[in-house]
Enzyme design. Structure first.
Site, mmCIF file in Angstrom:
data_model
loop_
_atom_site.group_PDB
_atom_site.id
_atom_site.type_symbol
_atom_site.label_atom_id
_atom_site.label_comp_id
_atom_site.label_asym_id
_atom_site.label_seq_id
_atom_site.Cartn_x
_atom_site.Cartn_y
_atom_site.Cartn_z
ATOM 1 N N GLY A 101 0.820 -1.208 0.000
ATOM 2 C CA GLY A 101 0.000 0.000 0.000
ATOM 3 C C GLY A 101 0.855 1.258 0.000
ATOM 4 O O GLY A 101 0.412 2.307 -0.464
ATOM 5 N N GLU A 104 1.521 1.848 -3.527
ATOM 6 C CA GLU A 104 0.258 2.287 -4.153
ATOM 7 C C GLU A 104 0.016 3.764 -3.854
ATOM 8 O O GLU A 104 -0.451 4.515 -4.712
ATOM 9 C CB GLU A 104 -0.901 1.429 -3.617
ATOM 10 C CG GLU A 104 -0.824 -0.001 -4.133
ATOM 11 C CD GLU A 104 -1.936 -0.891 -3.592
ATOM 12 O OE1 GLU A 104 -2.076 -0.951 -2.366
ATOM 13 O OE2 GLU A 104 -2.651 -1.509 -4.391
ATOM 14 N N GLU A 124 2.705 -8.102 -1.607
ATOM 15 C CA GLU A 124 1.407 -8.660 -1.200
ATOM 16 C C GLU A 124 1.283 -10.147 -1.507
ATOM 17 O O GLU A 124 0.621 -10.888 -0.777
ATOM 18 C CB GLU A 124 0.263 -7.913 -1.905
ATOM 19 C CG GLU A 124 -0.058 -6.550 -1.327
ATOM 20 C CD GLU A 124 0.741 -5.435 -1.976
ATOM 21 O OE1 GLU A 124 1.827 -5.709 -2.541
ATOM 22 O OE2 GLU A 124 0.290 -4.275 -1.912
HETATM 23 C C1 LIG Z 1 -14.744 -9.674 1.799
HETATM 24 C C2 LIG Z 1 -13.604 -8.968 1.245
HETATM 25 C C3 LIG Z 1 -13.614 -7.513 1.357
HETATM 26 C C4 LIG Z 1 -12.306 -6.938 0.935
HETATM 27 C C5 LIG Z 1 -12.184 -5.523 1.302
HETATM 28 C C6 LIG Z 1 -11.054 -5.263 2.206
HETATM 29 C C7 LIG Z 1 -10.535 -3.903 2.077
HETATM 30 C C8 LIG Z 1 -9.064 -3.879 2.457
HETATM 31 C C9 LIG Z 1 -8.275 -3.105 1.496
HETATM 32 C C10 LIG Z 1 -6.875 -3.622 1.452
HETATM 33 C C11 LIG Z 1 -6.308 -3.260 0.137
HETATM 34 C C12 LIG Z 1 -4.943 -3.868 -0.059
HETATM 35 C C13 LIG Z 1 -3.887 -2.833 0.053
HETATM 36 C C14 LIG Z 1 -2.470 -3.290 -0.118
HETATM 37 O O1 LIG Z 1 -2.255 -3.656 -1.443
HETATM 38 C C15 LIG Z 1 -2.150 -4.411 0.821
HETATM 39 C C16 LIG Z 1 -0.877 -4.198 1.556
HETATM 40 O O2 LIG Z 1 -0.268 -3.166 1.573
HETATM 41 S S1 LIG Z 1 -0.353 -5.535 2.428
HETATM 42 C C17 LIG Z 1 1.139 -4.995 3.165
HETATM 43 C C18 LIG Z 1 2.243 -4.967 2.185
HETATM 44 N N1 LIG Z 1 3.499 -4.668 2.841
HETATM 45 C C19 LIG Z 1 4.348 -5.599 3.228
HETATM 46 O O3 LIG Z 1 4.165 -6.752 3.008
HETATM 47 C C20 LIG Z 1 5.560 -5.116 3.947
HETATM 48 C C21 LIG Z 1 5.724 -5.925 5.191
HETATM 49 N N2 LIG Z 1 6.859 -5.480 5.975
HETATM 50 C C22 LIG Z 1 8.119 -5.796 5.657
HETATM 51 O O4 LIG Z 1 8.440 -6.416 4.677
HETATM 52 C C23 LIG Z 1 9.173 -5.346 6.617
HETATM 53 O O5 LIG Z 1 8.562 -5.151 7.861
HETATM 54 C C24 LIG Z 1 9.865 -4.043 6.187
HETATM 55 C C25 LIG Z 1 8.852 -2.966 5.886
HETATM 56 C C26 LIG Z 1 10.751 -4.291 4.962
HETATM 57 C C27 LIG Z 1 10.756 -3.567 7.352
HETATM 58 O O6 LIG Z 1 11.630 -4.601 7.717
HETATM 59 P P1 LIG Z 1 12.435 -4.540 9.093
HETATM 60 O O7 LIG Z 1 13.050 -3.223 9.228
HETATM 61 O O8 LIG Z 1 13.300 -5.740 9.123
HETATM 62 O O9 LIG Z 1 11.335 -4.606 10.241
HETATM 63 P P2 LIG Z 1 10.391 -5.822 10.656
HETATM 64 O O10 LIG Z 1 10.030 -6.644 9.506
HETATM 65 O O11 LIG Z 1 10.984 -6.486 11.832
HETATM 66 O O12 LIG Z 1 9.076 -5.019 11.090
HETATM 67 C C28 LIG Z 1 9.069 -4.194 12.238
HETATM 68 C C29 LIG Z 1 7.735 -4.364 12.903
HETATM 69 O O13 LIG Z 1 6.717 -3.836 12.058
HETATM 70 C C30 LIG Z 1 5.732 -4.819 11.811
HETATM 71 N N3 LIG Z 1 5.245 -4.602 10.425
HETATM 72 C C31 LIG Z 1 5.972 -4.493 9.335
HETATM 73 N N4 LIG Z 1 5.203 -4.249 8.271
HETATM 74 C C32 LIG Z 1 3.944 -4.201 8.731
HETATM 75 C C33 LIG Z 1 2.693 -3.996 8.113
HETATM 76 N N5 LIG Z 1 2.575 -3.739 6.806
HETATM 77 N N6 LIG Z 1 1.595 -4.020 8.892
HETATM 78 C C34 LIG Z 1 1.689 -4.247 10.205
HETATM 79 N N7 LIG Z 1 2.850 -4.459 10.865
HETATM 80 C C35 LIG Z 1 3.967 -4.425 10.118
HETATM 81 C C36 LIG Z 1 6.443 -6.146 11.981
HETATM 82 O O14 LIG Z 1 5.530 -7.139 12.288
HETATM 83 C C37 LIG Z 1 7.368 -5.823 13.134
HETATM 84 O O15 LIG Z 1 6.616 -5.852 14.303
HETATM 85 P P3 LIG Z 1 6.971 -6.897 15.441
HETATM 86 O O16 LIG Z 1 6.751 -8.231 14.845
HETATM 87 O O17 LIG Z 1 8.385 -6.645 15.800
HETATM 88 O O18 LIG Z 1 5.993 -6.584 16.511
#
Ligand SMILES: CCCCCCCCCCCCC[C@H](O)CC(=O)SCCNC(=O)CCNC(=O)[C@H](O)C(C)(C)COP(=O)(O)OP(=O)(O)OC[C@H]1O[C@@H](n2cnc3c(N)ncnc32)[C@H](O)[C@@H]1OP(=O)(O)O
Length: 710
Positions: A101, A104, A124
């Site tokens: 997102g 996006e 994603e």
């Molecule tokens: C019936 C059906 C109806 C449907 C309608 C629903 C409507 C909903 C609309 C949704 C639309 C979709 C939108 C979008 O396309 C979807 C997304 O964006 S999904 C998320 C995509 N992003 C990711 O996958 C990134 C994930 N994160 C990472 O890869 C890594 O964290 C990082 C950003 C590269 C950073 O890495 P690091 O520095 O190593 O840090 P950590 O990984 O250790 O993370 C630290 C800490 O943050 C937490 N965290 C990371 N990303 C997210 C996140 N996106 N959301 C929530 N939390 C996140 C991670 O868990 C760590 O926390 P801890 O575990 O230590 O507590």
């Protein structure tokens, strides 16, 4: 959640503030929505810069919110559309990463400026989703269909330089990105924006579009191993290529609806958090990740430079350590030196020695010699004498007793297992094994080192096979029993590959070498000349035993390395597995010799027997306190044993199938095979079912009341 201030006289600087990754949770969406409205109506403002707090643009939608059926606050699509429609130019200042997102959001801006170290991408697909807030429609319009599809299907992070070449970023800079974006925003104030609204643009034309998408779909089907999200990625991008923007957005919404609450999406998102949960380790003594400090490690020695030792050397060197690689056999040392240099491409700080004395001054040792207790004990004794006081002594053993090795040393509290998975420089998993005398500081240090190497590190207790290999044993055992009962390696492997494993159990055994397990079984006294004489071949310790693997090894069939194993290969070292008529014949003769009548075995039975036996052992691991949580077991299986992510790991899979159903299946198979203890449901599973099969994050409450302290 979205800070608003006017800078340089006319630029509204909007900063997302939601540490640690500025995820777009409801309050952030609301904050952004209000900030854009304010910028729109603020007469002083002529342009907008959008940035993220603390050097991080945005990590995407808040995954923790996804379980929530009706997400509160404005929808992302609505926020992004408002931004794209703004009549004042909006510039994204991307530092750190813009993922999911977050990208996006950047695509809804009119311009994108990135720092040279920034990364962008759509991960994603790893969460069982696709970019469903306009990303699947806007990215192809910006960079073209082939590049967009590649980014969306692979979920890879794209470095700023590549993003610039693709046209995803307009500018890449080394200095302060926000300052540069503000200057840039001022330079485009008042200029026409239509061509910079991606929703207004058609996709760049693509020749042979039908053929392109057919080919893409074929490729995805063959690689996805049953995962639905990658297929949906292709469908959504095809929509972008063929439909007007608003129709493409409708398609995107419909496709997201099919995935959003799916079992696969839930499993994949569970894996995301399970991967990170290992870092919050604890020991039965109460020692924990947040109360123990790791020792600083700058230098390491690796003892034994076979395949594992070489991979470990590379992993340590890539993590920035100075490494002494020790191998007593001169020819092996020279060969290893060449192999390691090749893998490190000339980089890394590695020195080589045939003498253990070279490890005298290092901070940490990883022993990676042959899997033989006597040899390892000897080395640990020597290391304890040679190394400076305080050196952490670790072993890469995959099954042997850590405490026995610790007892050969001066400081048993400094001994832990560091169990890598082959190839050690590539596979993500590291099992950090603590014995009863390992100090919390030693565990903290090994866990910290795992993190530096980019591993998913999981702290586990000491028992034969630890977590991963202990659970693998009943799985392998069932596969062999199924052959005795009438299955073929092809049938068993097909069932497991259809489930989502990249390789069935027999192909996997051929790859890793049948002789490895043979050697272990000899050590355990299950086979070998002295053992088999006078004993029934198919019984050991009053339990059913399959000698099939032993017989194969006696025939010299070790798998790929000898050109034949459960399958036939075109040459020793060959990789393409073919059915082997010899094996069919061998199995028929074996069954005839033992009075076994082959029966028809279904794929369902293969899956239930192999997977339920493995899961049952997982419950035993939990009740014995060898793993601290089901999440830790699942991380081990996903990152060390290629358990399909979209199935969430064995324990999550059990919770999805239903614990009562797993219990019923085990009861059924145990009744049919009472001489197989691994099929007897363990007491924790029974108690979980009796407690109403609580969700996986509540299992710990049932485990607590029961756990034996090892
Ligand atoms: C019936 C059906 C109806 C449907 C309608 C629903 C409507 C909903 C609309 C949704 C639309 C979709 C939108 C979008 O396309 C979807 C997304 O964006 S999904 C998320 C995509 N992003 C990711 O996958 C990134 C994930 N994160 C990472 O890869 C890594 O964290 C990082 C950003 C590269 C950073 O890495 P690091 O520095 O190593 O840090 P950590 O990984 O250790 O993370 C630290 C800490 O943050 C937490 N965290 C990371 N990303 C997210 C996140 N996106 N959301 C929530 N939390 C996140 C991670 O868990 C760590 O926390 P801890 O575990 O230590 O507590």
């Amino acid at each position: 959640m979205a800070q608003y201030r006017v800078v340089s006289g006319s630029v509204a600087l909007i900063t997302i503030q939601n540490p640690p990754v500025n995820a777009l949770r409801a309050a952030v969406r609301e904050g952004l929505f209000n900030a854009i409205k304010r910028a729109s109506s603020d007469p002083q403002v002529r342009s907008v810069v959008l940035s993220g707090h603390n050097g991080t643009f945005c990590g995407g939608a808040d995954i923790k919110e996804f379980g929530n059926v009706s997400l509160p606050g404005p929808h992302l699509v609505e926020v992004f559309q408002l931004m794209e429609d703004l009549v004042k130019p909006v510039v994204a200042a991307i530092e750190g990463f813009a993922l999911g997102g977050g990208l996006e959001l950047a695509l809804a801006c009119h311009y994108r400026i990135g720092h040279s170290k920034a990364r962008v991408g759509f991960p994603e697909v790893n969460l069982g989703l696709f970019p469903g807030a306009g990303g699947s429609q806007r990215l192809p319009r910006l960079v073209g269909v082939p590049a967009a599809l590649d980014i969306i299907i692979t979920g890879r992070h794209v470095a700023a330089g590549e993003a610039l070449k693709l046209g995803l970023l307009d500018k890449v800079i080394d200095q302060n990105t926000v300052d540069a974006a503000v200057t840039f925003a001022k330079s485009v104030e008042g200029k026409p924006l239509d061509n910079h609204r991606l929703g207004n643009r058609p996709c760049p034309p693509l020749e042979n579009m039908d053929a392109f998408f057919e080919e893409a779909m074929k490729r995805v089907h063959s690689r996805a191993r049953g995962a639905v999200a990658p297929i949906t990625c292709v469908q959504a991008v095809r929509g972008a290529a063929t439909l007007p923007f608003h129709k493409g957005m409708e398609l995107e919404k419909m496709l997201l609806g099919t995935l959003f609450n799916s079992a696969q999406a839930q499993a994949s998102q569970y894996c995301f958090f399970a991967e990170r949960a290992g870092a919050r380790w604890s020991m039965p003594s109460g020692a924990r990740w947040d109360t123990c400090k790791a020792k600083p490690i700058g230098t390491a020695a690796v003892i034994g430079l076979g395949t594992m030792g070489r991979g470990i050397t590379v992993a340590l060197a890539r993590a920035g350590l100075s490494v002494v690689a020790v191998e007593t056999q001169e020819h092996q040392l020279a060969e290893a030196q060449r192999a390691v240099s090749r893998m490190l491409k000339g980089g890394g700080r590695v020195s080589y020695s045939p003498d253990l004395q070279a490890a005298a001054e290092v901070d940490l040792v990883v022993e990676a010699v042959f899997e033989d207790m006597a040899i390892k004990e000897k080395i640990f004794k020597q290391l304890s004498e040679v190394c400076k006081p305080g050196t952490l002594l670790t072993t890469n053993t995959s099954t042997l007793d850590i405490d026995r090795l610790a007892s050969c040393t001066r400081d048993p509290q400094l001994v832990v297992g560091m169990h890598f998975f082959a190839p050690a420089h590539i596979m993500r998993l590291l099992e950090v094994v603590y014995g009863p005398r390992s100090s919390p500081e030693a565990v903290a240090t090994a866990m910290q080192l795992g993190k530096r190497m980019g591993k998913v590190s999981v702290a586990v207790g000491n028992c034969t096979g630890f977590v991963g290999n202990r659970m693998l044993k009943p799985y392998l055992e069932q596969a062999n029993f199924l052959l005795e009962e009438g299955a073929t390696p092809e049938l068993v492997d097909a069932a497991l590959e259809e489930f989502g494993f990249p390789m069935g159990v027999f192909k996997m055994s051929d790859l890793s070498g049948l002789d490895v397990g043979w050697r272990v079984r000899k050590e355990e006294g299950l086979t070998g000349p002295g053992v088999t004489a006078g004993q029934p071949m198919r019984i050991r310790h009053s339990r059913r035993y399959s000698p099939l693997g032993d017989l194969m090894c006696e025939e010299g069939r070790y798998g790929q390395k000898t050109g034949s194993g459960w399958y036939l290969y075109d040459k020793p070292g060959g990789r393409v597995a073919r059915s082997d008529p010899w094996l069919r014949n061998f199995l028929e003769q074996y069954r005839a010799r033992h009075g076994l009548v082959a029966r028809r075995i279904s794929q369902q039975e293969v899956l239930e027997r192999c997977l339920y036996a493995l899961i049952n052992e997982g419950f035993r691991v939990l009740e014995d306190g060898i793993a601290a949580s089901p999440q830790n077991i699942d991380a081990i299986y996903v990152f060390g044993y290629s358990w399909p992510k979209h199935r969430g790991g064995p324990m999550f899979y059990a919770s999805q199938v239903g614990l009562a159903r797993v219990l019923e299946g085990l009861n059924h198979y145990h009744q049919a095979h009472p001489d197989v203890p691994h099929l007897e449901p363990c007491s924790l599973l029974r108690r979980l079912v009796a407690s109403g099969s609580p969700p996986i994050d509540k299992w710990s409450e049932v485990v607590k009341g029961h756990r034996s302290q090892l």
